[in-house]
Design an enzyme around this catalytic site. Structure first.
Site, mmCIF file in Angstrom:
data_model
loop_
_atom_site.group_PDB
_atom_site.id
_atom_site.type_symbol
_atom_site.label_atom_id
_atom_site.label_comp_id
_atom_site.label_asym_id
_atom_site.label_seq_id
_atom_site.Cartn_x
_atom_site.Cartn_y
_atom_site.Cartn_z
ATOM 1 N N LYS A 141 1.085 14.381 1.475
ATOM 2 C CA LYS A 141 -0.255 14.711 0.971
ATOM 3 C C LYS A 141 -0.416 16.229 0.774
ATOM 4 O O LYS A 141 -1.372 16.693 0.173
ATOM 5 C CB LYS A 141 -1.328 14.165 1.918
ATOM 6 C CG LYS A 141 -1.329 12.620 1.936
ATOM 7 C CD LYS A 141 -2.373 12.057 2.897
ATOM 8 C CE LYS A 141 -2.301 10.555 3.046
ATOM 9 N NZ LYS A 141 -2.909 9.808 1.941
ATOM 10 N N LYS A 199 -14.243 8.963 -4.277
ATOM 11 C CA LYS A 199 -15.505 9.328 -3.605
ATOM 12 C C LYS A 199 -15.979 10.709 -4.075
ATOM 13 O O LYS A 199 -17.172 10.927 -4.308
ATOM 14 C CB LYS A 199 -15.319 9.308 -2.079
ATOM 15 C CG LYS A 199 -15.089 7.899 -1.541
ATOM 16 C CD LYS A 199 -14.361 7.869 -0.192
ATOM 17 C CE LYS A 199 -13.787 6.481 0.040
ATOM 18 N NZ LYS A 199 -12.807 6.434 1.129
ATOM 19 N N LYS A 203 -8.245 14.049 4.353
ATOM 20 C CA LYS A 203 -7.443 12.816 4.322
ATOM 21 C C LYS A 203 -6.493 12.857 5.519
ATOM 22 O O LYS A 203 -6.363 13.898 6.174
ATOM 23 C CB LYS A 203 -6.657 12.688 3.016
ATOM 24 C CG LYS A 203 -5.860 13.927 2.636
ATOM 25 C CD LYS A 203 -5.148 13.752 1.296
ATOM 26 C CE LYS A 203 -6.080 13.909 0.129
ATOM 27 N NZ LYS A 203 -6.272 12.767 -0.702
ATOM 28 N N ARG A 204 -5.795 11.744 5.782
ATOM 29 C CA ARG A 204 -4.785 11.743 6.843
ATOM 30 C C ARG A 204 -3.836 12.920 6.644
ATOM 31 O O ARG A 204 -3.536 13.280 5.515
ATOM 32 C CB ARG A 204 -3.925 10.472 6.750
ATOM 33 C CG ARG A 204 -4.470 9.260 7.396
ATOM 34 C CD ARG A 204 -3.437 8.140 7.439
ATOM 35 N NE ARG A 204 -2.790 7.888 6.155
ATOM 36 C CZ ARG A 204 -1.468 7.873 5.972
ATOM 37 N NH1 ARG A 204 -0.644 8.120 6.968
ATOM 38 N NH2 ARG A 204 -0.952 7.611 4.786
ATOM 39 N N HIS A 230 0.805 -1.229 0.000
ATOM 40 C CA HIS A 230 0.000 0.000 0.000
ATOM 41 C C HIS A 230 0.830 1.268 0.000
ATOM 42 O O HIS A 230 0.281 2.343 0.173
ATOM 43 C CB HIS A 230 -0.897 0.053 1.236
ATOM 44 C CG HIS A 230 -2.165 -0.698 1.076
ATOM 45 N ND1 HIS A 230 -3.247 -0.204 0.391
ATOM 46 C CD2 HIS A 230 -2.535 -1.919 1.497
ATOM 47 C CE1 HIS A 230 -4.226 -1.085 0.413
ATOM 48 N NE2 HIS A 230 -3.817 -2.136 1.068
ATOM 49 N N THR A 259 -8.242 6.899 -2.292
ATOM 50 C CA THR A 259 -9.622 6.497 -2.606
ATOM 51 C C THR A 259 -10.585 7.656 -2.375
ATOM 52 O O THR A 259 -11.681 7.664 -2.912
ATOM 53 C CB THR A 259 -10.072 5.286 -1.766
ATOM 54 O OG1 THR A 259 -9.778 5.544 -0.393
ATOM 55 C CG2 THR A 259 -9.368 4.014 -2.208
#
Length: 824
Positions: free
Chosen positions: A556, A662, A550-551, A362, A658
């Site tokens: 990110k 969404k 998100k985290r 992952h 992901t």
């Protein structure tokens, strides 16, 4: 194939809810608290599930199909009540029954805590996969830990993240069932005694002086949509071996009883204990072995009970899928059980294990591929370490045979090297399949991170692009849009998302555009109400809702987003002619408790929000909102309301993502880098219906390998960037402590502790990002063009269903057969 709905008996259901109130609380329904009413309804819904759940497992016992055990440290399930009602195909009927009892379904659903069993995309993916497996009628178990408090509940105080216990089990969780008949002992520490059997000459390995806990499973029902399949998520709780008793006072065992009590309690207390220190690392490894050992023991026992105690063909009926490196001890534990408890020799056990275990990678981030200090691993799991050592010895022999004299290969590929046990290497060596989770990610694994393994065993490697369940993220999360889609194209999309492409016929239809955008507006009003209630901030549903949830992690790049907000604010303040469509920038993110710079970024976002939201001179052109305690249940509201989906990770760092799917499904435009699944989203929807910026993954990798990027050059030559960075240290957003954000400033400009300045190329991509944001503004002004674009995003999201992903796993990896469940 969809079953037609079982007949729903409304009066019976109402009776059950009223009866539950008496049975559980000794109260009439009208006297019950909101939480108690939720429990009464949940137990009544659970009752509707039970016959199916029993029938499913009877059918599995009868047909003895191959089962996948999905091994994961996390399952981020979201609330179960509404989802179960939908998958039973009885949502409207139950809603009506509750109305007749004077109960509002939304209020009831709001009383359910999100089960605190996961944190990020890894755990939510596992939850989507379980939903798809049941809907597609494939036999499966999710296997994990029943965390008492999850990771943490996030509270924001004075702009800082505060971690508080997420006490989701406080009122009891109505959907779980305790299964004490499947208790297993799990052993830690001690030493291994070797005993030779005189008759057979076989060596037996016996662990002694260990400490142990009892693993007790709780099962949660996982319902398929429109069929009778109910699979189980099995989460393990820990209980002490010796129950505390008064006699121990006399025997001096008091201390031992307390210790065993504590060992069990600590094991399942929290998800991902802070592993910045040794004790945290040790607890993490204990947790991993705890749930793996219990799950593997149970799977082997179940198989033996159906095959006269013979384990030699286990791989024909059992497959363990490792969700990232966390459950990799499955390999050695299965070997241990086959050899030490079932008398197999090494070669037999290895043959079975290497046909039974498969691994999903992952992450491209090498620091996230787990490595354990030998000292810790061998002390905590002495027998498991012996087995890993032997696997490693044999693997090195294979490497030597294939690449004679190449020490470098051994250094790069050995499972034990440099004082560390490398779990990804163990998973690849033993697994029969190794998959990445998006096309780009799998290619980078093959060419970069796992290149040597790919060269040696290319047949193991494959790609399975992630997906999401449309049943939760559209049917449940966005009922207005779901109803509109069904009205236009029928309800086939609920179990076959490819059919959503039929919406393409409507993207130029002005009436359809208007209806679609009106639904988006209503969803924005719903989110604005949530923000007002939870943050006290008024936001305008007519503004662009620009969302990044998100985290929180540096790669990110939430930091890039907030630095750009600061830049926009400067433009508004200095140029009165600057024309921009009003924007609401929405963030939601938890930072790991020990991750300092991530927590500082949350503080920065909140401080910037404070300044901007209270500056009346900009006339509400920008609002900044940080949504506290981002989770599945508020996520559903957020996805439905977004106009812009921020997917801005440094190219090559996000394996898949992901959240991007969404947002797309719910009609938002992706603003992103060519990273992870963004690449495939752009392929599906077309470049003209997304906004792409920044370095490519090849460019990032080239800079990382060859150097040639100096953020100081940008700082010195770009006035806008310099102004924004200086604001990090001049007190503009932290007047009480101008040094508050010094670490963030330093991370962008200074080389520190062997780490490159601006590791994630934030300044390098800044101008490109600002241009992309201008492009968003330009497109939004073209109302028809924008409507067409967001409608196409929804219409082209068919590939990104977890149903498609699961069918690929089944065909290429697991080789499962569907089991159809009939109800008598």
């Amino acid at each position: 194939m969809l079953q037609r709905k079982l007949k729903f008996d409304k009066e019976e259901f109402k009776k059950a809810v009223i009866g539950n109130s008496k049975l559980l609380y000794r109260k009439n329904l009208d006297e019950a608290t909101k939480q108690q009413r939720f429990q009464c309804v949940a137990y009544a819904v659970k009752d509707l599930i039970m016959d199916r759940w029993i029938a499913t497992h009877k059918q599995y016992d009868k047909e003895d199909p191959k089962i996948v055990y999905y091994m994961s440290m996390e399952f981020l399930m979201g609330r179960a009540l509404g989802n179960n009602m939908i998958n039973l195909m009885q949502y409207d009927e139950i809603k009506k029954a509750l109305e007749e009892l004077g109960l509002d379904i939304n209020e009831i659903e709001d009383q359910e805590p999100d089960p605190a069993l996961g944190n990020g995309g890894l755990g939510r993916l596992a939850a989507c996969f379980l939903d798809s497996l049941a809907t597609l009628e494939y036999p499966s178990y999710g296997c994990g830990i029943r965390y008492r408090y999850g990771m943490f509940k996030q509270e924001i105080k004075d702009g800082y993240q505060i971690e508080t216990p997420d006490d989701w089990l406080r009122d009891g969780y109505p959907f779980e069932i305790k299964r004490p008949e499947y208790r297993y002992e799990v052993k830690f520490g001690g030493y291994v005694r070797i005993e030779k059997d005189e008759k057979t000459g076989r060596e037996n390995f016996i662990q002694q002086d260990y400490r142990s806990v009892i693993a007790v499973p709780y099962d949660l029902p996982i319902l398929g949509y429109g069929n009778n399949t109910v699979n189980s998520l099995r989460i393990w709780d820990a209980e002490p071996v010796v129950k505390f008793n008064l006699n121990s006072f006399d025997k001096g065992d008091y201390q031992k009883a307390i210790e065993e009590e504590n060992l069990a309690k600590n094991l399942v207390e929290v998800l991902y204990p802070n592993d910045n220190h040794y004790a945290g690392k040790e607890l993490r490894l204990k947790q991993q072995y705890f749930f793996v050992s219990a799950s593997v023991q149970r799977a082997v026992d179940r198989y033996k009970s159906m095959h006269n105690g013979d384990v030699s063909k286990l791989y024909e009926k059992v497959t363990f899928q490792l969700n990232d490196t966390h459950p990799t001890v499955t390999v050695a534990e299965l070997m241990r059980i086959l050899m030490d408890e079932n008398g197999l020799d090494w070669d037999q056990a290895w043959d079975i294990t290497s046909k039974t275990v498969a691994y999903t990678n992952h992450t491209i981030m090498s620091e996230a591929l787990e490595k354990w200090p030998i000292e810790l691993f061998s002390r905590l799991l002495p027998r498991i370490y012996q087995i890993v050592e032997e696997i490693n010895r044999r693997f090195i022999e294979e490497i030597k045979a294939k690449y004679p004299g190449d020490q470098e290969k051994i250094r790069k590929m050995a499972i034990i090297y440099d004082g560390q046990v490398k779990m990804a290497h163990l998973a690849i060596c033993a697994g029969y399949s190794v998959n990445g989770v998006a096309k780009l990610h799998t290619e980078i694994l093959k060419k970069q991170e796992l290149k040597d393994f790919y060269e040696m065993m290319p047949e193991k490697f494959n790609n399975k692009t992630n997906g999401i369940t449309q049943r939760r993220f559209l049917l449940h999360g966005n009922p207005l849009l779901a109803e509109w889609i069904t009205d236009k194209i029928g309800d086939g999309w609920i179990t076959d998302l490819k059919q959503i492409d039929k919406l393409s016929l409507y993207v130029d239809d002005l009436k359809a555009q208007q209806e679609f955008m009106n639904i988006k507006y209503k969803n924005k009003v719903r989110l604005a109400k949530y923000i007002k209630e939870n943050n006290g901030i008024e936001v305008d549903p007519n503004s662009i809702f620009d969302v990044q949830v998100k985290r929180l992690h540096e790669y990110k790049r939430q930091l890039l987003n907030i630095l750009h907000v600061m830049y926009l604010y400067n433009k508004l303040k200095t140029d009165p002619t600057f024309d921009m469509t009003p924007r609401t920038f929405i963030f939601g993110a938890k930072a790991a408790a020990g991750y300092r710079i991530a927590k500082q970024t949350i503080k920065l976002i909140n401080n910037v929000a404070d300044v901007i939201n209270n500056d009346e001179s900009i006339r509400g052109k920008i609002k900044v909102v940080f949504i506290e305690n981002y989770r599945v249940s508020n996520g559903e509201i957020i996805f439905a309301a977004a106009d812009v989906s921020e997917q801005i990770s440094t190219a090559s760092k996000e394996a898949s993502g992901t959240g991007n799917m969404k947002f797309m499904l719910n009609g938002a435009i992706t603003l992103g880098t060519m990273d992870g699944a963004n690449v495939e989203i752009v392929q599906e929807v077309g470049e003209e219906n997304a906004v792409i910026f920044g370095l490519s993954s090849d460019e990032v990798i080239k800079y990382e390998n060859e150097g040639g990027y100096d953020p100081m050059e940008i700082f010195n030559n770009d006035q806008d960037v310099r102004e924004v960075l200086m604001e990090l240290i001049n007190g503009k957003y932290s007047d009480d402590d101008p040094e508050e954000f010094r670490d963030i400033y330093n991370s962008l400009l200074n080389f520190k502790d062997g780490r490159r300045a601006d590791t994630y190329f934030i300044l390098k991509d800044f101008k490109s990002y600002a241009k992309a944001q201008e492009e968003i503004d330009r497109r939004y002004k073209d109302k028809k063009g924008w409507a067409k674009s967001v409608m196409l995003n929804t219409a082209k999201s068919g590939k990104f269903s977890s149903d498609r992903t699961i069918e690929e796993y089944v065909k290429d990896i697991w080789k499962l057969k569907k089991v159809h469940v009939e109800l008598k």
